[in-house]
Design a protein around this motif. Sequence first.
Motif, PDB file in Angstrom:
ATOM      1  N   GLU A 143       0.956  -1.207  -0.013  1.00 45.28           N
ATOM      2  CA  GLU A 143      -0.059  -0.014   0.105  1.00 45.28           C
ATOM      3  C   GLU A 143       0.870   1.349  -0.090  1.00 45.28           C
ATOM      4  OE1 GLU A 143      -4.335  -0.593   1.252  1.00 45.28           O
ATOM      5  OE2 GLU A 143      -3.197  -1.352   2.816  1.00 45.28           O
ATOM      6  N   ARG A 144       2.122   1.021   0.514  1.00 49.88           N
ATOM      7  CA  ARG A 144       3.114   2.307   0.549  1.00 49.88           C
ATOM      8  C   ARG A 144       3.413   2.409  -1.126  1.00 49.88           C
ATOM      9  NH1 ARG A 144       4.766   0.469   5.410  1.00 49.88           N
ATOM     10  NH2 ARG A 144       6.442  -0.834   4.598  1.00 49.88           N
ATOM     11  N   ILE A 145       3.643   1.526  -1.542  1.00 47.75           N
ATOM     12  CA  ILE A 145       3.995   1.785  -3.044  1.00 47.75           C
ATOM     13  C   ILE A 145       2.963   2.224  -3.731  1.00 47.75           C
ATOM     14  CG2 ILE A 145       4.739   0.373  -5.369  1.00 47.75           C
ATOM     15  CD1 ILE A 145       6.181  -1.488  -3.404  1.00 47.75           C
ATOM     16  N   MET A 146       1.906   1.910  -3.587  1.00 53.07           N
ATOM     17  CA  MET A 146       0.325   2.452  -4.089  1.00 53.07           C
ATOM     18  C   MET A 146       0.405   3.901  -3.971  1.00 53.07           C
ATOM     19  SD  MET A 146      -2.166  -0.689  -3.432  1.00 53.07           S
ATOM     20  CE  MET A 146      -1.449  -2.517  -3.897  1.00 53.07           C
ATOM     21  N   ASN A 147       0.490   4.238  -2.841  1.00 51.52           N
ATOM     22  CA  ASN A 147       0.646   5.498  -2.550  1.00 51.52           C
ATOM     23  C   ASN A 147       1.725   6.410  -3.134  1.00 51.52           C
ATOM     24  OD1 ASN A 147      -1.650   5.425  -0.754  1.00 51.52           O
ATOM     25  ND2 ASN A 147      -0.397   4.986   1.181  1.00 51.52           N
ATOM     26  N   LYS A 148       2.876   5.795  -3.217  1.00 54.45           N
ATOM     27  CA  LYS A 148       3.964   6.611  -3.962  1.00 54.45           C
ATOM     28  C   LYS A 148       3.480   6.494  -5.249  1.00 54.45           C
ATOM     29  CE  LYS A 148       7.692   5.079  -0.976  1.00 54.45           C
ATOM     30  NZ  LYS A 148       8.801   4.087  -0.899  1.00 54.45           N
ATOM     31  N   LEU A 149       2.760   5.660  -5.887  1.00 53.13           N
ATOM     32  CA  LEU A 149       2.599   5.766  -7.385  1.00 53.13           C
ATOM     33  C   LEU A 149       1.351   6.983  -7.625  1.00 53.13           C
ATOM     34  CD1 LEU A 149       2.393   1.955  -8.283  1.00 53.13           C
ATOM     35  CD2 LEU A 149       4.402   3.804  -8.671  1.00 53.13           C
ATOM     36  N   GLY A 150       0.776   7.451  -6.516  1.00 53.76           N
ATOM     37  CA  GLY A 150      -0.421   8.336  -6.483  1.00 53.76           C
ATOM     38  C   GLY A 150      -1.712   7.693  -6.597  1.00 53.76           C
ATOM     39  N   MET A 151      -1.534   6.249  -6.251  1.00 52.24           N
ATOM     40  CA  MET A 151      -3.127   5.661  -6.325  1.00 52.24           C
ATOM     41  C   MET A 151      -3.768   5.848  -5.134  1.00 52.24           C
ATOM     42  SD  MET A 151      -1.902   1.933  -7.840  1.00 52.24           S
ATOM     43  CE  MET A 151      -3.233   1.700  -9.273  1.00 52.24           C
ATOM     44  N   CYS A 152      -5.019   6.040  -4.991  1.00 56.65           N
ATOM     45  CA  CYS A 152      -6.054   6.253  -3.990  1.00 56.65           C
ATOM     46  C   CYS A 152      -6.855   5.182  -3.760  1.00 56.65           C
ATOM     47  CB  CYS A 152      -6.906   7.534  -4.421  1.00 56.65           C
ATOM     48  SG  CYS A 152      -5.824   9.090  -4.399  1.00 56.65           S
ATOM     49  N   VAL A 153      -7.369   5.030  -2.451  1.00 58.19           N
ATOM     50  CA  VAL A 153      -8.306   3.859  -2.348  1.00 58.19           C
ATOM     51  C   VAL A 153      -9.389   4.262  -2.869  1.00 58.19           C
ATOM     52  CG1 VAL A 153      -9.455   2.554  -0.300  1.00 58.19           C
ATOM     53  CG2 VAL A 153      -6.957   3.179  -0.100  1.00 58.19           C
ATOM     54  N   GLU A 154     -10.149   3.149  -3.529  1.00 58.23           N
ATOM     55  CA  GLU A 154     -11.369   3.288  -4.365  1.00 58.23           C
ATOM     56  C   GLU A 154     -12.543   2.449  -3.494  1.00 58.23           C
ATOM     57  OE1 GLU A 154     -11.912   3.357  -8.862  1.00 58.23           O
ATOM     58  OE2 GLU A 154     -12.363   1.419  -8.070  1.00 58.23           O
ATOM     59  N   ARG A 155     -12.087   1.438  -2.856  1.00 56.87           N
ATOM     60  CA  ARG A 155     -13.177   0.619  -2.237  1.00 56.87           C
ATOM     61  C   ARG A 155     -12.381  -0.268  -1.290  1.00 56.87           C
ATOM     62  NH1 ARG A 155     -16.561  -2.751  -6.346  1.00 56.87           N
ATOM     63  NH2 ARG A 155     -16.283  -0.852  -7.654  1.00 56.87           N
ATOM     64  N   ALA A 156     -13.302  -1.074  -0.482  1.00 59.93           N
ATOM     65  CA  ALA A 156     -12.694  -2.047   0.359  1.00 59.93           C
ATOM     66  C   ALA A 156     -13.739  -3.160   0.445  1.00 59.93           C
ATOM     67  CB  ALA A 156     -12.836  -1.885   1.967  1.00 59.93           C
ATOM     68  N   THR A 157     -13.108  -4.525   0.090  1.00 63.12           N
ATOM     69  CA  THR A 157     -13.912  -5.599  -0.122  1.00 63.12           C
ATOM     70  C   THR A 157     -13.346  -6.938   0.227  1.00 63.12           C
ATOM     71  OG1 THR A 157     -15.275  -6.782  -2.153  1.00 63.12           O
ATOM     72  CG2 THR A 157     -13.200  -5.951  -2.531  1.00 63.12           C
ATOM     73  N   LEU A 158     -13.801  -8.149  -0.051  1.00 62.24           N
ATOM     74  CA  LEU A 158     -13.314  -9.367   0.461  1.00 62.24           C
ATOM     75  C   LEU A 158     -12.870 -10.087  -0.977  1.00 62.24           C
ATOM     76  CD1 LEU A 158     -15.911 -10.739   2.871  1.00 62.24           C
ATOM     77  CD2 LEU A 158     -13.618  -9.548   3.399  1.00 62.24           C
ATOM     78  N   ASP A 159     -11.587 -10.828  -0.802  1.00 60.54           N
ATOM     79  CA  ASP A 159     -11.106 -11.568  -1.897  1.00 60.54           C
ATOM     80  C   ASP A 159     -12.132 -12.678  -2.060  1.00 60.54           C
ATOM     81  OD1 ASP A 159     -10.071 -13.876  -3.351  1.00 60.54           O
ATOM     82  OD2 ASP A 159      -7.892 -12.704  -2.839  1.00 60.54           O
ATOM     83  N   PRO A 160     -12.932 -12.891  -2.977  1.00 65.67           N
ATOM     84  CA  PRO A 160     -14.091 -14.102  -3.332  1.00 65.67           C
ATOM     85  C   PRO A 160     -13.549 -15.345  -3.254  1.00 65.67           C
ATOM     86  CG  PRO A 160     -13.692 -12.971  -5.327  1.00 65.67           C
ATOM     87  CD  PRO A 160     -12.694 -12.246  -4.327  1.00 65.67           C
ATOM     88  N   TYR A 161     -12.046 -15.575  -3.222  1.00 64.58           N
ATOM     89  CA  TYR A 161     -11.341 -16.871  -3.307  1.00 64.58           C
ATOM     90  C   TYR A 161     -10.906 -17.348  -1.820  1.00 64.58           C
ATOM     91  CZ  TYR A 161     -11.847 -17.028  -8.387  1.00 64.58           C
ATOM     92  OH  TYR A 161     -12.377 -16.976  -9.485  1.00 64.58           O
ATOM     93  N   CYS A 162     -10.560 -16.340  -1.012  1.00 70.57           N
ATOM     94  CA  CYS A 162      -9.979 -16.938   0.112  1.00 70.57           C
ATOM     95  C   CYS A 162     -10.578 -16.007   1.493  1.00 70.57           C
ATOM     96  CB  CYS A 162      -8.414 -16.347   0.469  1.00 70.57           C
ATOM     97  SG  CYS A 162      -7.827 -14.622   0.068  1.00 70.57           S
ATOM     98  N   GLY A 163     -11.648 -15.282   1.070  1.00 66.77           N
ATOM     99  CA  GLY A 163     -12.255 -14.296   2.052  1.00 66.77           C
ATOM    100  C   GLY A 163     -11.454 -13.378   3.004  1.00 66.77           C
ATOM    101  N   ARG A 164     -10.218 -13.116   2.459  1.00 68.30           N
ATOM    102  CA  ARG A 164      -9.439 -11.935   3.150  1.00 68.30           C
ATOM    103  C   ARG A 164      -9.931 -10.471   2.577  1.00 68.30           C
ATOM    104  NH1 ARG A 164      -2.940 -13.932   3.031  1.00 68.30           N
ATOM    105  NH2 ARG A 164      -3.324 -15.354   4.438  1.00 68.30           N
ATOM    106  N   ALA A 165      -9.687  -9.507   3.685  1.00 67.18           N
ATOM    107  CA  ALA A 165     -10.153  -8.180   3.297  1.00 67.18           C
ATOM    108  C   ALA A 165      -9.205  -7.578   2.283  1.00 67.18           C
ATOM    109  CB  ALA A 165     -10.298  -7.387   4.684  1.00 67.18           C
ATOM    110  N   ILE A 166      -9.758  -6.869   1.243  1.00 68.98           N
ATOM    111  CA  ILE A 166      -8.632  -6.310   0.481  1.00 68.98           C
ATOM    112  C   ILE A 166      -8.954  -5.122   0.354  1.00 68.98           C
ATOM    113  CG2 ILE A 166      -8.100  -8.377  -0.899  1.00 68.98           C
ATOM    114  CD1 ILE A 166     -10.020  -7.996  -2.778  1.00 68.98           C
ATOM    115  N   ARG A 167      -8.261  -3.945  -0.167  1.00 63.76           N
ATOM    116  CA  ARG A 167      -8.473  -2.864  -0.594  1.00 63.76           C
ATOM    117  C   ARG A 167      -8.075  -2.467  -2.145  1.00 63.76           C
ATOM    118  NH1 ARG A 167      -7.371  -0.980   5.159  1.00 63.76           N
ATOM    119  NH2 ARG A 167      -5.262  -1.110   4.756  1.00 63.76           N
TER     120      ARG A 167
END
Length: 187
Positions: A143-167
Motif C-alpha cells: 500500500e505504501r508503493i500504491m501511495n507513492k504511485l499516486g493511487m487512491c483507495v477506491e473501495r474495500a471488499t473481500l477476496d472472493p477466493y480466500c475471504g481476506r479483506a482487500i482494498r
Amino acid sequence: MPLILTPRLVLRRWREADIAPISAISSDPEVMRWIGDGSVHDGVEQTRSTVAGWEHGWETEGFGLFAVEVRATGELAGFTGLAVPHYLPEVLPAVEIGWRLGRSFWGQGLATEAARAALDFGFTDRGLQRIVSIAQVGNDASERIMNKLGMCVERATLDPYCGRAIRVHALNAPAAPAAPTTADRSP
C-alpha cells in the motif's frame, strides 16, 4: 516485444532461465504471505505453468507481467506488470498493476521503480485510462508503493477466493495537455 529500461532495472518478457528464480521467489512463505490465501507455489512445474499463463496474457491482452531483472547483475528480482483481475469480478472491467519481488530485493525502492515504468507503459503505450491495484489489508508495504504511485483507495471488499479483506486502489491516466488556443499562441 516490449523492453523497458529504468535506471536500475530491465522489464522484459519471460525466458526459460527465469523459471527457477521465480519459482524460488514464489515458494518463499514471506513473499507469498499477502497473496491469495498465502499459499506458496509448489515447485518448478507449477511455476512454469503460471509463467505460461502470464505470457498468454501478453498475446491476448497486449500487456502482461514483466520479468524484472537487475541491470547491474542480471539477476531476476521478480515481476511487475499489468493483468485483468478476473478473480475480482466486482471491479471489472479493469486492468490491475501488481508486483512480486524476492526478499533480497525488498526495501530498495525497486518495486516502486518497476511499477512506475509499468504504469507509464500502460497509460502511454497501451492507452489505458485507469489502472487499479489490489492489496490485502495489512500489506502495508504494497500500500505504501500504491501511495507513492499516486493511487487512491477506491473501495474495500473481500477476496472472493480466500475471504481476506482487500482494498482496491485506482489511478486515472494523466490528462493530456490541452491544445493551445489562439490566445496561447505567440505572434
